[in-house]
Motif scaffolding. Sequence first.
Motif, PDB file in Angstrom:
ATOM      1  N   ALA A   1      -2.554  -5.634   2.395  1.00  0.00           N
ATOM      2  CA  ALA A   1      -2.539  -5.585   3.862  1.00  0.00           C
ATOM      3  C   ALA A   1      -3.925  -5.871   4.440  1.00  0.00           C
ATOM      4  O   ALA A   1      -4.944  -5.616   3.813  1.00  0.00           O
ATOM      5  CB  ALA A   1      -2.068  -4.218   4.330  1.00  0.00           C
ATOM      6  N   LYS A   2      -3.895  -6.373   5.647  1.00  0.00           N
ATOM      7  CA  LYS A   2      -5.153  -6.573   6.364  1.00  0.00           C
ATOM      8  C   LYS A   2      -5.742  -5.206   6.698  1.00  0.00           C
ATOM      9  O   LYS A   2      -5.024  -4.218   6.822  1.00  0.00           O
ATOM     10  CB  LYS A   2      -4.921  -7.383   7.633  1.00  0.00           C
ATOM     11  N   ARG A   3      -7.023  -5.181   6.858  1.00  0.00           N
ATOM     12  CA  ARG A   3      -7.721  -3.913   7.062  1.00  0.00           C
ATOM     13  C   ARG A   3      -7.191  -3.141   8.267  1.00  0.00           C
ATOM     14  O   ARG A   3      -7.045  -1.923   8.226  1.00  0.00           O
ATOM     15  CB  ARG A   3      -9.211  -4.166   7.213  1.00  0.00           C
ATOM     16  N   TYR A   4      -6.899  -3.828   9.343  1.00  0.00           N
ATOM     17  CA  TYR A   4      -6.422  -3.167  10.565  1.00  0.00           C
ATOM     18  C   TYR A   4      -5.013  -3.632  10.912  1.00  0.00           C
ATOM     19  O   TYR A   4      -4.722  -3.973  12.043  1.00  0.00           O
ATOM     20  CB  TYR A   4      -7.376  -3.422  11.728  1.00  0.00           C
ATOM     21  N   TYR A   5      -4.144  -3.668   9.956  1.00  0.00           N
ATOM     22  CA  TYR A   5      -2.731  -4.019  10.060  1.00  0.00           C
ATOM     23  C   TYR A   5      -2.514  -5.488  10.415  1.00  0.00           C
ATOM     24  O   TYR A   5      -2.075  -6.245   9.599  1.00  0.00           O
ATOM     25  CB  TYR A   5      -1.992  -3.093  11.036  1.00  0.00           C
TER      26      TYR A   5
ATOM     27  N   THR B   1      -9.638  -6.453 -12.116  1.00  0.00           N
ATOM     28  CA  THR B   1      -9.812  -5.004 -12.243  1.00  0.00           C
ATOM     29  C   THR B   1      -9.270  -4.217 -11.054  1.00  0.00           C
ATOM     30  O   THR B   1      -9.367  -2.987 -11.035  1.00  0.00           O
ATOM     31  CB  THR B   1     -11.299  -4.660 -12.424  1.00  0.00           C
ATOM     32  N   THR B   2      -8.689  -4.900 -10.067  1.00  0.00           N
ATOM     33  CA  THR B   2      -8.143  -4.210  -8.896  1.00  0.00           C
ATOM     34  C   THR B   2      -7.081  -3.216  -9.339  1.00  0.00           C
ATOM     35  O   THR B   2      -6.151  -3.559 -10.052  1.00  0.00           O
ATOM     36  CB  THR B   2      -7.540  -5.212  -7.902  1.00  0.00           C
ATOM     37  N   ASN B   3      -7.245  -1.961  -8.917  1.00  0.00           N
ATOM     38  CA  ASN B   3      -6.272  -0.907  -9.200  1.00  0.00           C
ATOM     39  C   ASN B   3      -5.199  -0.990  -8.120  1.00  0.00           C
ATOM     40  O   ASN B   3      -5.483  -0.792  -6.940  1.00  0.00           O
ATOM     41  CB  ASN B   3      -6.957   0.456  -9.183  1.00  0.00           C
ATOM     42  N   ILE B   4      -3.987  -1.276  -8.521  1.00  0.00           N
ATOM     43  CA  ILE B   4      -2.912  -1.549  -7.567  1.00  0.00           C
ATOM     44  C   ILE B   4      -2.654  -0.365  -6.638  1.00  0.00           C
ATOM     45  O   ILE B   4      -2.468  -0.543  -5.444  1.00  0.00           O
ATOM     46  CB  ILE B   4      -1.648  -2.002  -8.312  1.00  0.00           C
ATOM     47  N   ARG B   5      -2.657   0.815  -7.165  1.00  0.00           N
ATOM     48  CA  ARG B   5      -2.383   1.976  -6.323  1.00  0.00           C
ATOM     49  C   ARG B   5      -3.575   2.332  -5.444  1.00  0.00           C
ATOM     50  O   ARG B   5      -3.469   2.441  -4.227  1.00  0.00           O
ATOM     51  CB  ARG B   5      -1.994   3.186  -7.166  1.00  0.00           C
ATOM     52  N   ASP B   6      -4.715   2.546  -6.051  1.00  0.00           N
ATOM     53  CA  ASP B   6      -5.863   3.076  -5.314  1.00  0.00           C
ATOM     54  C   ASP B   6      -6.566   2.038  -4.447  1.00  0.00           C
ATOM     55  O   ASP B   6      -6.903   2.314  -3.302  1.00  0.00           O
ATOM     56  CB  ASP B   6      -6.868   3.707  -6.279  1.00  0.00           C
TER      57      ASP B   6
ATOM     58  N   LEU C   1      -5.385  -0.843  -3.268  1.00  0.00           N
ATOM     59  CA  LEU C   1      -4.518  -1.412  -2.232  1.00  0.00           C
ATOM     60  C   LEU C   1      -3.876  -0.347  -1.354  1.00  0.00           C
ATOM     61  O   LEU C   1      -3.159  -0.663  -0.415  1.00  0.00           O
ATOM     62  CB  LEU C   1      -3.438  -2.293  -2.878  1.00  0.00           C
ATOM     63  N   ASN C   2      -4.105   0.917  -1.686  1.00  0.00           N
ATOM     64  CA  ASN C   2      -3.574   2.046  -0.901  1.00  0.00           C
ATOM     65  C   ASN C   2      -2.059   1.958  -0.721  1.00  0.00           C
ATOM     66  O   ASN C   2      -1.540   2.161   0.377  1.00  0.00           O
ATOM     67  CB  ASN C   2      -4.258   2.137   0.463  1.00  0.00           C
ATOM     68  N   LEU C   3      -1.353   1.676  -1.805  1.00  0.00           N
ATOM     69  CA  LEU C   3       0.100   1.565  -1.726  1.00  0.00           C
ATOM     70  C   LEU C   3       0.754   2.926  -1.899  1.00  0.00           C
ATOM     71  O   LEU C   3       0.298   3.747  -2.687  1.00  0.00           O
ATOM     72  CB  LEU C   3       0.628   0.623  -2.811  1.00  0.00           C
ATOM     73  N   VAL C   4       1.828   3.133  -1.178  1.00  0.00           N
ATOM     74  CA  VAL C   4       2.621   4.346  -1.356  1.00  0.00           C
ATOM     75  C   VAL C   4       3.588   4.125  -2.518  1.00  0.00           C
ATOM     76  O   VAL C   4       3.837   2.996  -2.945  1.00  0.00           O
ATOM     77  CB  VAL C   4       3.382   4.736  -0.066  1.00  0.00           C
ATOM     78  N   TYR C   5       4.149   5.206  -3.007  1.00  0.00           N
ATOM     79  CA  TYR C   5       5.026   5.168  -4.182  1.00  0.00           C
ATOM     80  C   TYR C   5       6.138   4.136  -4.038  1.00  0.00           C
ATOM     81  O   TYR C   5       6.386   3.345  -4.954  1.00  0.00           O
ATOM     82  CB  TYR C   5       5.604   6.568  -4.406  1.00  0.00           C
ATOM     83  N   GLU C   6       6.821   4.123  -2.909  1.00  0.00           N
ATOM     84  CA  GLU C   6       7.953   3.217  -2.717  1.00  0.00           C
ATOM     85  C   GLU C   6       7.528   1.748  -2.797  1.00  0.00           C
ATOM     86  O   GLU C   6       8.251   0.917  -3.342  1.00  0.00           O
ATOM     87  CB  GLU C   6       8.646   3.498  -1.378  1.00  0.00           C
ATOM     88  N   ASP C   7       6.370   1.436  -2.252  1.00  0.00           N
ATOM     89  CA  ASP C   7       5.866   0.063  -2.340  1.00  0.00           C
ATOM     90  C   ASP C   7       5.508  -0.305  -3.780  1.00  0.00           C
ATOM     91  O   ASP C   7       5.713  -1.438  -4.213  1.00  0.00           O
ATOM     92  CB  ASP C   7       4.641  -0.128  -1.446  1.00  0.00           C
ATOM     93  N   CYS C   8       4.978   0.649  -4.523  1.00  0.00           N
ATOM     94  CA  CYS C   8       4.646   0.404  -5.927  1.00  0.00           C
ATOM     95  C   CYS C   8       5.907   0.139  -6.746  1.00  0.00           C
ATOM     96  O   CYS C   8       5.924  -0.763  -7.594  1.00  0.00           O
ATOM     97  CB  CYS C   8       3.897   1.597  -6.508  1.00  0.00           C
TER      98      CYS C   8
END
Length: 108
Positions: free
Chosen positions: A18-22, A33-38, A40-47
């Motif tokens: 997502a863009k920084r400000y939606y 090395t991008t951590n998908i959860r942390d 990208l700040n994804l919630v469980y359902e998106d993961c």
Amino acid sequence: MRNFELEIINFIDQGYNAKRYYLFGDKKELRLTTNIRDDLNLVYEDCVELMEEYFERWAVDPNGFEILDYFNPEYLGSKERDPHIPLTIEMLIESAKAGRWLYGSKQF
């Protein structure tokens, strides 16, 4: 020969970065090395959605993959442990090349 790195990075960038400000602002730079959860700040359902589509799109055998090893459902009053095992873009790329999930929970 398929370029799994480019395909998977584009898939994540277009659908889950997502863009920084939606609606405006920069997106995060995606790296192996991008951590998908942390990162990208994804919630469980998106993961869950991301991983289901990943396994289907790249025909990766999900045997050995357990979503709760990497993400926990967060809801009010949740007492689930936070696994904090990183799931990186590189892991998705390497598993896509192999055609199967390479990172079982017993390896951590």
